[in-house]
Scaffold this active site. Structure first.
Site, PDB file in Angstrom:
ATOM      1  N   GLU A 116       0.858  -1.203   0.000  1.00 21.56           N
ATOM      2  CA  GLU A 116       0.000   0.000   0.000  1.00 21.56           C
ATOM      3  C   GLU A 116       0.884   1.239   0.000  1.00 21.56           C
ATOM      4  O   GLU A 116       1.794   1.354   0.816  1.00 21.56           O
ATOM      5  CB  GLU A 116      -0.923  -0.045   1.229  1.00 21.56           C
ATOM      6  N   LYS A 120      -2.601   4.718   2.810  1.00 21.32           N
ATOM      7  CA  LYS A 120      -3.117   4.163   4.063  1.00 21.32           C
ATOM      8  C   LYS A 120      -3.993   2.971   3.757  1.00 21.32           C
ATOM      9  O   LYS A 120      -4.853   3.044   2.857  1.00 21.32           O
ATOM     10  CB  LYS A 120      -3.971   5.210   4.790  1.00 21.32           C
ATOM     11  N   CYS A 143     -12.433   3.948   0.315  1.00 18.49           N
ATOM     12  CA  CYS A 143     -13.633   3.788   1.140  1.00 18.49           C
ATOM     13  C   CYS A 143     -13.416   4.372   2.535  1.00 18.49           C
ATOM     14  O   CYS A 143     -14.198   5.194   2.997  1.00 18.49           O
ATOM     15  CB  CYS A 143     -13.997   2.309   1.220  1.00 18.49           C
ATOM     16  N   GLY A 202     -24.759  11.722 -10.056  1.00 23.51           N
ATOM     17  CA  GLY A 202     -24.678  10.328  -9.600  1.00 23.51           C
ATOM     18  C   GLY A 202     -24.614  10.293  -8.072  1.00 23.51           C
ATOM     19  O   GLY A 202     -24.881  11.302  -7.401  1.00 23.51           O
ATOM     20  N   ASP A 214     -12.534  -1.491  -7.914  1.00 21.15           N
ATOM     21  CA  ASP A 214     -12.833  -0.400  -8.853  1.00 21.15           C
ATOM     22  C   ASP A 214     -11.960  -0.441 -10.100  1.00 21.15           C
ATOM     23  O   ASP A 214     -12.298   0.162 -11.118  1.00 21.15           O
ATOM     24  CB  ASP A 214     -12.566   0.955  -8.161  1.00 21.15           C
ATOM     25  N   ALA A 272     -17.653  -0.441  -2.448  1.00 24.37           N
ATOM     26  CA  ALA A 272     -16.745  -1.097  -1.506  1.00 24.37           C
ATOM     27  C   ALA A 272     -17.141  -2.563  -1.303  1.00 24.37           C
ATOM     28  O   ALA A 272     -16.277  -3.446  -1.273  1.00 24.37           O
ATOM     29  CB  ALA A 272     -16.780  -0.357  -0.176  1.00 24.37           C
ATOM     30  N   HIS A 311     -44.084  -4.368  13.986  1.00 21.34           N
ATOM     31  CA  HIS A 311     -44.820  -3.105  13.932  1.00 21.34           C
ATOM     32  C   HIS A 311     -44.510  -2.268  15.173  1.00 21.34           C
ATOM     33  O   HIS A 311     -44.478  -2.832  16.269  1.00 21.34           O
ATOM     34  CB  HIS A 311     -46.318  -3.396  13.876  1.00 21.34           C
TER      35      HIS A 311
HETATM   36  C1  LIG Z   1     -16.899  10.157  -2.095  1.00 20.25           C
HETATM   37  C2  LIG Z   1     -17.077   8.650  -2.220  1.00 20.25           C
HETATM   38  C3  LIG Z   1     -18.073   8.025  -1.506  1.00 20.25           C
HETATM   39  C4  LIG Z   1     -18.227   6.638  -1.603  1.00 20.25           C
HETATM   40  N1  LIG Z   1     -19.223   6.048  -0.884  1.00 20.25           N
HETATM   41  C5  LIG Z   1     -19.409   4.716  -0.979  1.00 20.25           C
HETATM   42  C6  LIG Z   1     -20.392   4.060  -0.206  1.00 20.25           C
HETATM   43  O1  LIG Z   1     -21.109   4.690   0.576  1.00 20.25           O
HETATM   44  N2  LIG Z   1     -20.534   2.721  -0.312  1.00 20.25           N
HETATM   45  C7  LIG Z   1     -19.758   1.999  -1.190  1.00 20.25           C
HETATM   46  O2  LIG Z   1     -19.933   0.778  -1.262  1.00 20.25           O
HETATM   47  N3  LIG Z   1     -18.790   2.585  -1.927  1.00 20.25           N
HETATM   48  C8  LIG Z   1     -18.601   3.919  -1.846  1.00 20.25           C
HETATM   49  N4  LIG Z   1     -17.599   4.513  -2.565  1.00 20.25           N
HETATM   50  C9  LIG Z   1     -16.792   3.672  -3.475  1.00 20.25           C
HETATM   51  C10 LIG Z   1     -15.715   2.900  -2.707  1.00 20.25           C
HETATM   52  O3  LIG Z   1     -14.929   3.790  -1.955  1.00 20.25           O
HETATM   53  C11 LIG Z   1     -14.865   2.128  -3.701  1.00 20.25           C
HETATM   54  O4  LIG Z   1     -15.700   1.318  -4.489  1.00 20.25           O
HETATM   55  C12 LIG Z   1     -13.846   1.244  -2.997  1.00 20.25           C
HETATM   56  O5  LIG Z   1     -13.003   2.002  -2.177  1.00 20.25           O
HETATM   57  C13 LIG Z   1     -13.004   0.489  -4.046  1.00 20.25           C
HETATM   58  O6  LIG Z   1     -12.057  -0.297  -3.394  1.00 20.25           O
HETATM   59  P1  LIG Z   1     -10.727  -0.756  -4.164  1.00 20.25           P
HETATM   60  O7  LIG Z   1     -10.007  -1.636  -3.215  1.00 20.25           O
HETATM   61  O8  LIG Z   1     -11.068  -1.272  -5.495  1.00 20.25           O
HETATM   62  O9  LIG Z   1      -9.915   0.581  -4.426  1.00 20.25           O
HETATM   63  P2  LIG Z   1      -9.401   1.723  -3.452  1.00 20.25           P
HETATM   64  O10 LIG Z   1     -10.228   1.821  -2.233  1.00 20.25           O
HETATM   65  O11 LIG Z   1      -9.240   2.930  -4.305  1.00 20.25           O
HETATM   66  O12 LIG Z   1      -7.989   1.188  -2.958  1.00 20.25           O
HETATM   67  C14 LIG Z   1      -6.884   1.110  -3.784  1.00 20.25           C
HETATM   68  C15 LIG Z   1      -5.652   1.240  -2.917  1.00 20.25           C
HETATM   69  O13 LIG Z   1      -4.517   0.975  -3.715  1.00 20.25           O
HETATM   70  C16 LIG Z   1      -3.487   1.862  -3.335  1.00 20.25           C
HETATM   71  N5  LIG Z   1      -2.575   1.976  -4.469  1.00 20.25           N
HETATM   72  C17 LIG Z   1      -2.827   2.474  -5.700  1.00 20.25           C
HETATM   73  N6  LIG Z   1      -1.748   2.383  -6.469  1.00 20.25           N
HETATM   74  C18 LIG Z   1      -0.776   1.821  -5.717  1.00 20.25           C
HETATM   75  C19 LIG Z   1       0.574   1.473  -5.955  1.00 20.25           C
HETATM   76  N7  LIG Z   1       1.177   1.699  -7.125  1.00 20.25           N
HETATM   77  N8  LIG Z   1       1.271   0.895  -4.948  1.00 20.25           N
HETATM   78  C20 LIG Z   1       0.705   0.664  -3.736  1.00 20.25           C
HETATM   79  N9  LIG Z   1      -0.563   0.986  -3.467  1.00 20.25           N
HETATM   80  C21 LIG Z   1      -1.305   1.545  -4.446  1.00 20.25           C
HETATM   81  C22 LIG Z   1      -4.219   3.154  -3.007  1.00 20.25           C
HETATM   82  O14 LIG Z   1      -3.442   3.990  -2.167  1.00 20.25           O
HETATM   83  C23 LIG Z   1      -5.468   2.634  -2.334  1.00 20.25           C
HETATM   84  O15 LIG Z   1      -5.296   2.549  -0.938  1.00 20.25           O
HETATM   85  C24 LIG Z   1     -17.382   5.879  -2.455  1.00 20.25           C
HETATM   86  C25 LIG Z   1     -16.350   6.524  -3.161  1.00 20.25           C
HETATM   87  C26 LIG Z   1     -16.195   7.887  -3.044  1.00 20.25           C
HETATM   88  C27 LIG Z   1     -15.078   8.549  -3.803  1.00 20.25           C
END
Ligand SMILES: Cc1cc2nc3c(=O)[nH]c(=O)nc-3n(C[C@H](O)[C@H](O)[C@H](O)COP(=O)(O)OP(=O)(O)OC[C@H]3O[C@@H](n4cnc5c(N)ncnc54)[C@H](O)[C@@H]3O)c2cc1C
Length: 470
Positions: free
Chosen positions: A36, A39, A44, A179, A304, A317, A447
Site C-alpha cells: 500500500e 493508508k 472507502c 450520480g 474499482d 466497496a 410493527h
Molecule cells: C466520495 C465517495 C463516496 C463513496 N461512498 C461509498 C459508499 O457509501 N458505499 C460503497 O460501497 N462505496 C462507496 N464509494 C466507493 C468505494 O470507496 C470504492 O468502491 C472502494 O473504495 C473500491 O475499493 P478498491 O479496493 O477497489 O480501491 P481503493 O479503495 O481505491 O484502494 C486502492 C488502494 O490501492 C493503493 N494503491 C494504488 N496504487 C498503488 C501502488 N502503485 N502501490 C501501492 N498501493 C497503491 C491506493 O493507495 C489505495 O489505498 C465511495 C467513493 C467515493 C469517492
C-alpha cells in the site's frame, strides 16, 4: 518492514478489494504481502464511504435541530462549525483505520508500505525490493476523473477528495454530475446551509436508479431547495471574482463559489507495469473474467480497477470485498461462483436515501421480461409518519404465468426515504434467494417499523394488500 521475499499471494493495493483478499487468503493459511502506498483502507475508509457518511450524519443532526419544533422540542440551530465536523469525521476514520491495521496484523498479513509496480507475472517491486508471489492480485482502485478540458485546481474546481478537506461551508456550489457522489454532497452542503445546484447530463438524478426513485428524490430535493439542471451537458467553466461561472449546453450560465466535479472515477493503472506483463487493459481498466482472472494465469484483479466484458461493474466497496474474498477462496482451492452484479445492493445516503437491488423497470423491458409492479408510499407506514419520512417502496416481480395466478420471482426492489438504506439488506435476500411475493407476504414484519413497507408491498403484489390504497 520486510525486505522483499516470497509469498503465496502478493496484493498490490490495500483498499476494500485488496485488504479483503488479504484477510481471507490468510484464513487459508497463505503467506500474504499487502502493498500500500498510502493508508490501508483505501478510498472507502479515507476518502469515500466512511468520511462522507460521517458528514451526512452531521447534516442529519443539523436538520433535526432546525426542525425540532415540529416535534415540540425547542432548540436553536446556531450554525455549522466545520473544523469540529471534520474532527468528528476524522475520529471515526482513525478508529476504523486502527481497527483494520490490528485485524491485518492479527491475521499475520505482512504490510509493505510504498509505491508498488508489477515487475513480472509473479512479482511486484516496492522501494527497490522485489516481492514474489505464486499469485499476484491487482487492487490499485480508482481516483476522481474529470472531463476533457476541465482541469481541477483543488481550490475552486474540486474533486470529492478536495471536498472532504474543506474547512468551511461554501456559500454556493455547483455540482457537476448527479450520480451517487454528487447527490450525497448536494445533500450535505444544503443541510449545512449552502445554495446547491446539480448539473446532470442524463434526464434524471441518479441515472442508474429506477425512474420512480429518481422522481421522488427530485421532488424532495426541490422542496429542500436543491436546484438541478437535467439533460444539461457541461460546456465550460471560467473564474469570476468570487468563484466560478459554468456554462451549460442549454445556454444557461450558473455562478457559485465552488464547482465540484463528480463525473465518475477512473482506474489507477497507468505506469504500473500491467500492460507490459500481458494484463488486458480497456480504457485503463484491467479486463477480467467473471472470476476476476486476468489474461495472465498468475494475476487476478479486483475492485474499482476492473472491467468485465458485457457486465456493468459497480464501483462499490462491498463489491471490492466480495471480489477480494472470491479470489482468495479460488486460490484457497474452493469452488467459487461468479458474482451476480444485479443482486448487489446499492445505496445513496442522501436525505432522502435511495436504495435498490435487482433490476429496474427499464431493464426489465429491455430484457423482454413481463413484470408486475407495486409502489407502496411511506405515507402508509406508521414509523415513517412518526419520522416524517417521505418516499416509497417499489417492487418489481415476474408477471403471473397464468391469468389470475401469483407473480413469479421478485426481480427488483427500489426504496426512497429517510433511513430506508438499512432495509435493502432484507430486500437483497428476497431478490437473491429468488423469493416470490407470496413467500414474503407470509413473513411477519415487526410493527411499527419501516421494514413493514417491504412486507406491505409484497402483500399487495400477492393480491392481499393490508394498509394500502389502490
Ligand atoms: C466520495 C465517495 C463516496 C463513496 N461512498 C461509498 C459508499 O457509501 N458505499 C460503497 O460501497 N462505496 C462507496 N464509494 C466507493 C468505494 O470507496 C470504492 O468502491 C472502494 O473504495 C473500491 O475499493 P478498491 O479496493 O477497489 O480501491 P481503493 O479503495 O481505491 O484502494 C486502492 C488502494 O490501492 C493503493 N494503491 C494504488 N496504487 C498503488 C501502488 N502503485 N502501490 C501501492 N498501493 C497503491 C491506493 O493507495 C489505495 O489505498 C465511495 C467513493 C467515493 C469517492
Amino acid at each position: 518492514m520486510a525486505e522483499g521475499g516470497h509469498y503465496d499471494v502478493v496484493i498490490l493495493g490495500g483498499g476494500s478489494g485488496g485488504y479483503a483478499c488479504a484477510l481471507r487468503a490468510a484464513e487459508f493459511g497463505k503467506r500474504v504481502a499487502l502493498i500500500e502506498k498510502d493508508k490501508v483502507g483505501g478510498t472507502c475508509l479515507h476518502r469515500g464511504c466512511i468520511p462522507t457518511k460521517a458528514l451526512l450524519h452531521a447534516a442529519e443532526v443539523a436538520d433535526s435541530s432546525r426542525e425540532s419544533e415540529k416535534f415540540g422540542v425547542r432548540t436553536a440551530f446556531e450554525g455549522i462549525e466545520m473544523p469540529a465536523v471534520l474532527s468528528y469525521q476524522q475520529g471515526v476514520v482513525e478508529r476504523l483505520w486502527k481497527g483494520l491495521q490490528g485485524t491485518l496484523s492479527g491475521r499475520k498479513v505482512d504490510m509493505i508500505y510504498g509505491d508498488g509496480r508489477l515487475a513480472s507475472p509473479t512479482s511486484v517491486t516496492v522501494n527497490g525490493a522485489t516481492y514474489t508471489g505464486d499469485h499476484v492480485v491487482l487492487a490499485t482502485g480508482s481516483e476522481p476523473r474529470s472531463l476533457p478540458g476541465l482541469s481541477l485546481d483543488g481550490e475552486r474546481v474540486i474533486s470529492s477528495d478536495d471536498a472532504l478537506r474543506i474547512d468551511r461551508v461554501p456559500s454556493s456550489v455547483i455540482i457537476l454530475g448527479g450520480g451517487v457522489i454528487g447527490v450525497e454532497f448536494a445533500s450535505v452542503w444544503r443541510s449545512f446551509g449552502a445554495a446547491v445546484t446539480i448539473v446532470e447530463m442524463a434526464p434524471q438524478l441518479l441515472p442508474l436508479e429506477d425512474e420512480a426513485s429518481a422522481k421522488v428524490l427530485q421532488r424532495v430535493f426541490r422542496r429542500r431547495g436543491i436546484g438541478f439542471e437535467l439533460g444539461a451537458p457541461f460546456q465550460s467553466v471560467s473564474y469570476t471574482d468570487t468563484g466560478v461561472a459554468v456554462t451549460l449546453g442549454n445556454g444557461k450560465r450558473l455562478e457559485a463559489e465552488l464547482l465540484l466535479v463528480a463525473v465518475g472515477r477512473g482506474p489507477v493503472s497507468a505506469g504500473l507495469g500491467y500492460e507490459e506483463n500481458g494484463v488486458g487493459i480497456s480504457r485503463g481498466f484491467v479486463e477480467v473474467n467473471p472470476l476476476c482472472q486476468t489474461a495472465v494465469p498468475t494475476i487476478s484483479a479486483v475492485g474499482d480497477l476492473v472491467t468485465i466484458p458485457q457486465i456493468a461493474h459497480p464501483q462499490l466497496a462491498h463489491v471490492g470485498f466480495a471480489e477480494g474474498i472470491m479470489v482468495a477462496e479460488r486460490l484457497g482451492g474452493l469452488d467459487v461462483r461468479p458474482i451476480d452484479y444485479d443482486g448487489v445492493p446499492r445505496i445513496t445516503y442522501s436525505d432522502p436515501e435511495v436504495a435498490s437491488v435487482g433490476i429496474t423497470s427499464v431493464q426489465a423491458a429491455a430484457r423482454g421480461i413481463n413484470v408486475v409492479e407495486v409502489n407502496y408510499p411511506l405515507g402508509g407506514n406508521g414509523r415513517s409518519v412518526i419520522l416524517q419520512a417521505q418516499g416509497q417502496a417499489k417492487v418489481i416481480a415476474e408477471a403471473p404465468s397464468t391469468p389470475g395466478g401469483q407473480p413469479g420471482r421478485v426481480l427488483g426492489v427500489h426504496l426512497v426515504g429517510s433511513r430506508v438504506g438499512e432495509l435493502i439488506a432484507e430486500a437483497q435476500l428476497i431478490v437473491n434467494w429468488d423469493a416470490e411475493p407470496d413467500d414474503v407476504a407470509a413473513l411477519i414484519h415487526p410493527h411499527p417499523t419501516q421494514s413493514e413497507i417491504i412486507g406491505e408491498a409484497h402483500l399487495a403484489l400477492a393480491g392481499k394488500p393490508l394498509h394500502f390504497h389502490a
